[in-house]
Design a protein around this motif. Structure first.
Motif, PDB file in Angstrom:
ATOM      1  N   GLY A   1      -0.892  10.279  -7.939  1.00 27.12           N
ATOM      2  CA  GLY A   1       0.222   9.716  -8.606  1.00 27.12           C
ATOM      3  C   GLY A   1      -0.162   9.081 -10.000  1.00 27.12           C
TER       4      GLY A   1
ATOM      5  N   ASP B   1       3.321   3.731  -3.540  1.00 28.31           N
ATOM      6  CA  ASP B   1       3.989   4.239  -2.377  1.00 28.31           C
ATOM      7  C   ASP B   1       3.631   5.492  -1.731  1.00 28.31           C
ATOM      8  N   ARG B   2       2.364   6.015  -1.828  1.00 36.29           N
ATOM      9  CA  ARG B   2       1.874   7.067  -1.391  1.00 36.29           C
ATOM     10  C   ARG B   2       1.050   7.068  -0.248  1.00 36.29           C
ATOM     11  N   ASN B   3       0.403   5.691  -0.074  1.00 40.90           N
ATOM     12  CA  ASN B   3      -0.326   5.382   0.904  1.00 40.90           C
ATOM     13  C   ASN B   3      -1.602   6.408   0.899  1.00 40.90           C
ATOM     14  N   ILE B   4      -2.421   6.061  -0.282  1.00 37.21           N
ATOM     15  CA  ILE B   4      -3.585   6.848  -0.535  1.00 37.21           C
ATOM     16  C   ILE B   4      -4.775   5.818  -0.626  1.00 37.21           C
TER      17      ILE B   4
ATOM     18  N   GLN C   1       7.470  15.332   3.037  1.00 36.96           N
ATOM     19  CA  GLN C   1       8.162  14.547   2.107  1.00 36.96           C
ATOM     20  C   GLN C   1       7.561  14.638   0.745  1.00 36.96           C
TER      21      GLN C   1
ATOM     22  N   PRO D   1       1.941   5.642  -7.370  1.00 36.03           N
ATOM     23  CA  PRO D   1       0.844   5.628  -6.472  1.00 36.03           C
ATOM     24  C   PRO D   1       0.904   4.666  -5.355  1.00 36.03           C
TER      25      PRO D   1
ATOM     26  N   VAL E   1       6.767  13.958  -2.890  1.00 41.60           N
ATOM     27  CA  VAL E   1       6.008  12.706  -3.651  1.00 41.60           C
ATOM     28  C   VAL E   1       5.623  12.876  -4.953  1.00 41.60           C
ATOM     29  N   THR E   2       6.167  14.035  -5.582  1.00 38.88           N
ATOM     30  CA  THR E   2       5.913  14.313  -6.830  1.00 38.88           C
ATOM     31  C   THR E   2       6.148  13.117  -7.670  1.00 38.88           C
TER      32      THR E   2
ATOM     33  N   TYR F   1       3.916  17.841  -1.826  1.00 39.00           N
ATOM     34  CA  TYR F   1       4.573  17.443  -0.729  1.00 39.00           C
ATOM     35  C   TYR F   1       3.225  16.649   0.406  1.00 39.00           C
ATOM     36  N   PHE F   2       3.433  15.556   0.966  1.00 36.96           N
ATOM     37  CA  PHE F   2       2.777  15.105   2.105  1.00 36.96           C
ATOM     38  C   PHE F   2       3.612  15.315   3.240  1.00 36.96           C
TER      39      PHE F   2
ATOM     40  N   LEU G   1       6.598   9.789  -6.961  1.00 34.50           N
ATOM     41  CA  LEU G   1       6.413   8.490  -6.240  1.00 34.50           C
ATOM     42  C   LEU G   1       5.403   7.775  -7.116  1.00 34.50           C
TER      43      LEU G   1
END
Ligand SMILES: Nc1ncnc2c1ncn2[C@@H]1O[C@H](COP(=O)(O)OP(=O)(O)OP(=O)(O)O)[C@@H](O)[C@H]1O
Ligand SMILES: [Mg+2]
Lengths: 282, 370
Positions: free
Chosen positions: B50, B73-76, B64, B71, B66-67, B60-61, B69
């Motif tokens: 992101g 909010d992506r939990n990476i 969901q 960074p 995430v394109t 997609y994760f 979102l």
């Protein structure tokens, strides 16, 4: 020097350099010497005195004139310096960050004009500034001077701090974003710490320029109701008999200089440390 | 599971860094993005994280999307090539930084950071500043920082390129071990094919913003989809020999300037409709028989270099336009001395193709067999 391993001819050259330096320093040292002598010692007898510092708390009489105590001028200068330094640092940090990291139209033009404005002598803008202030109805007020002072200095400091922001590795910023920051929290929790040396240097210059600003007060303020230290000192040198009282003058200059020294020693530690990398060699 | 669909990224001035990327990463798998410099590996990773906004396409994760979102909010978790530790914070605060952003109280997040540090054997460094660590230690700290938030995806951008060779292998095993312990889906970017082969379950090979092949290391090694992948994968590199297909009554022949060999049945079948096509034979050293005497259906290789590598002998020479390198198989008749003498006399060895090798279309580079 025990561990001096340099060749002899180099040491010889060094001796010459030291000698030249001492010779060059003598006149300067002499000025300092007479400066302190004037401030603390009575002219004829050479006795120690603090008499010259009476302007700190009471009106003093010089020739036919009475000089008001320094209080008012000092307060005005402190207010002016504090406000303009803080505003300058805050605004230029935000602007510098935006120019370094964000994408928007006109970015190049703005960056370029910052540089050219920095090269443009501010004095030339004063007449224009005078009319603008008149139009806004803030001529002859401290507020008006503050606006102009900040405006004149912003291009320079924004440009400087922008370069500090550009030097921050992008990875560190990205890392903060991935770790749960948005731009704002990343800025305050990470980025700002990495430009500390830059902030120290622009606030140092902002402070010094505000503290010693004479030009703006001389041009944009016409009465003596809003004295600052610089104009206060001038009163003294414009003595009616055309003879300045150097004792008092030196004493005032000393008071004038003190805060700058203090500020310098506080901020120089920050100025010296310059680690902004976040890892090995990158 | 992570799914990338038709991802495209253009930069200013019309630079297309990525084009029509389609990838699916299984839950808990370890995937490597491999390719030469500038092929778009980092760009792909940054789009997943992101940090870059794709021009088009979606990510997609699980189910969901995430394109778009941010960074955070992506939990990476992400490990950067430069490690990117925060230089003004102690190691423990560096590791706990992401937990602090979630509003976790200090005692708790330090506790978690300490646990993660234990896993990576860096507890003794927690009170230091990043500037006081060695490269390998910084690397571990940045791993701990990425993992402490228990991310859904772990992204690693050339995490080992600043380490020396021995440490590289050590850390590589460590990353693999921790990845398996935690079962976190991980994507590693690298331009070192050996590293990718050793670590990843699957490898995506990129060139020029396109996926060339997305497959297991074995498949990439034995059945490269095209010439680019074949050139890229495997050490020693594959040998390439120009030839053309010629279909005769007695079988399908591969005809070169100085040789003609009959294709084995499996390969002949694939080449059935391609009479006269210009092809490139791709063959690895172990797929070749070597003999000192001429025989029918062999390729004559004029020796130019004979090297003793200790455990084996390698010879190389020119065959037509291309340079061929072959290691002598076990039980080969000639010794190193014999081969050097042979080279000095301007002699040749004769190579025989075994049952398995690859044939590529010379024009498009596509593997006609795989
Ligand atoms: N911010 C940018 N602006 C313009 N072009 C860019 C930008 N970032 C990357 N590119 C271009 O996109 C392409 C892919 O870059 P990328 O950084 O993804 O390569 P990479 O595979 O990570 O290479 P390396 O192995 O050298 O890190 C390159 O051609 C690069 O020049
Ligand atoms: Mg890269």
């Amino acid at each position: 020097m025990k561990n001096d391993t340099r060749p002899r001819f180099e040491r010889k050259k060094e001796n010459i350099a030291v000698l030249v330096m001492i010779l060059l320093c003598i006149p300067v040292l002499f000025i300092y010497f007479s400066f302190f002598k004037n401030a603390f010692f009575v002219g004829g007898t050479g006795a120690f005195t603090l008499d010259n510092f009476r302007f700190l708390y009471e009106p003093i009489v010089l020739g036919q004139r009475t000089v008001q105590p320094i209080g008012q001028a000092f307060t005005n200068t402190v207010i002016f310096t504090a406000i303009s330094t803080v505003c300058e640092v805050v605004i230029s940090c935000m602007a510098g960050y935006a120019l370094a990291r964000m994408e928007f139209t006109g970015k190049r033009v703005i960056t370029f004009s910052l540089l050219s404005l920095r090269l443009f002598p501010g004095v030339l803008l004063l007449i224009g500034a005078l009319y603008v202030l008149m139009y806004l109805g803030v001529l002859n007020t401290l507020f008006g001077v503050i606006i102009v002072a900040i405006a004149l200095r912003l291009p320079g400091s924004t440009f400087i701090i922008r370069n500090f922001f550009t030097g921050i590795p992008r990875d560190i910023e990205n890392s903060a974003l991935v770790d749960g920051c948005n731009r704002m929290t990343a800025f305050f929790q990470v980025i700002i710490h990495m430009v500390k040396p830059g902030i120290a240097s622009i606030s140092m210059f902002a402070f010094m320029s505000a503290w010693s600003n004479y030009l703006l007060f001389n041009t944009l303020i016409f009465n003596t109701k809003t004295p600052v230290l610089a104009t206060y000192l001038r009163v003294l040198s414009r003595n009616d008999q055309m003879i300045a009282d150097y004792g008092v003058f030196a004493a005032m200059a000393l008071v004038y200089m003190l805060p700058v020294l203090v500020f310098f020693f506080i901020s120089q530690k920050q100025l010296m440390e310059g680690n902004i990398s976040g890892g090995k060699g990158i | 599971m992570i799914r990338i669909e038709a991802l495209r990224k253009e930069f200013d001035k019309g630079v297309v860094a990525l084009d029509s990327i389609d990838l699916t990463f299984e839950e808990g798998s370890f995937v490597a993005l491999l390719g030469p410099s500038g092929c778009g590996k980092t760009t792909t990773l940054n789009c997943i994280a992101g940090l870059l906004e794709p021009t088009s396409g979606s990510i997609y994760f699980d189910e969901q999307e995430v394109t778009n979102l941010p960074p955070k909010d992506r939990n990476i978790g992400m490990v950067f090539q430069s490690y990117a530790l925060y230089p003004h914070m102690k190691v423990i605060d560096n590791i706990a930084f992401s937990l602090k952003q979630k509003g976790m109280p200090k005692a708790e997040r330090h506790e978690k950071a300490r646990k993660m540090a234990q896993k990576l054997q860096i507890e003794h460094l927690l009170e230091r500043m990043p500037g006081e660590l060695s490269g390998g230690q910084q690397q571990r700290v940045s791993m701990a920082r990425a993992l402490v938030k228990e991310p859904k995806v772990l992204l690693l951008d050339e995490p080992m390129s600043n380490l020396d060779a021995r440490l590289k292998i050590e850390i590589r095993d460590e990353i693999r071990r921790i990845q398996q312990d935690l079962g976190v889906t991980s994507i590693i970017v690298t331009h070192d094919q050996e590293e990718a082969m050793a670590m990843a379950d699957k490898i995506a090979i990129l060139d020029n913003g396109h996926i060339q092949q997305f497959d297991t290391p074995e498949m990439l090694y034995h059945h490269p989809a095209n010439l680019f992948v074949a050139h890229f994968m495997g050490n020693p590199p594959m040998n390439f020999i120009d030839a053309s297909v010629s279909i005769r009554e007695d079988g399908t022949w591969l005809q070169g300037e100085t040789f003609a060999v009959r294709a084995p049945a499996a390969i002949a079948e694939k080449l059935a409709q391609m009479d006269g096509k210009a092809v490139v034979i791709g063959v690895r050293s172990h797929q070749l028989d070597v003999s000192l005497a001429p025989a029918p259906e062999t390729l004559e290789l004029k020796l130019s270099i004979v090297e003793n590598l200790g455990k084996e002998v390698m010879v190389s020479g020119e065959l037509g336009e291309s340079r061929i390198r072959v290691t002598m198989p076990d039980g080969f008749a000639g010794s190193y001395e014999e081969l050097t003498t042979l080279r000095r006399q301007g002699g040749s060895v004769y190579l025989g193709l075994q049952k398995e090798f690859n044939v590529f279309d010379k024009e498009s580079g596509v593997n006609l067999i795989g």
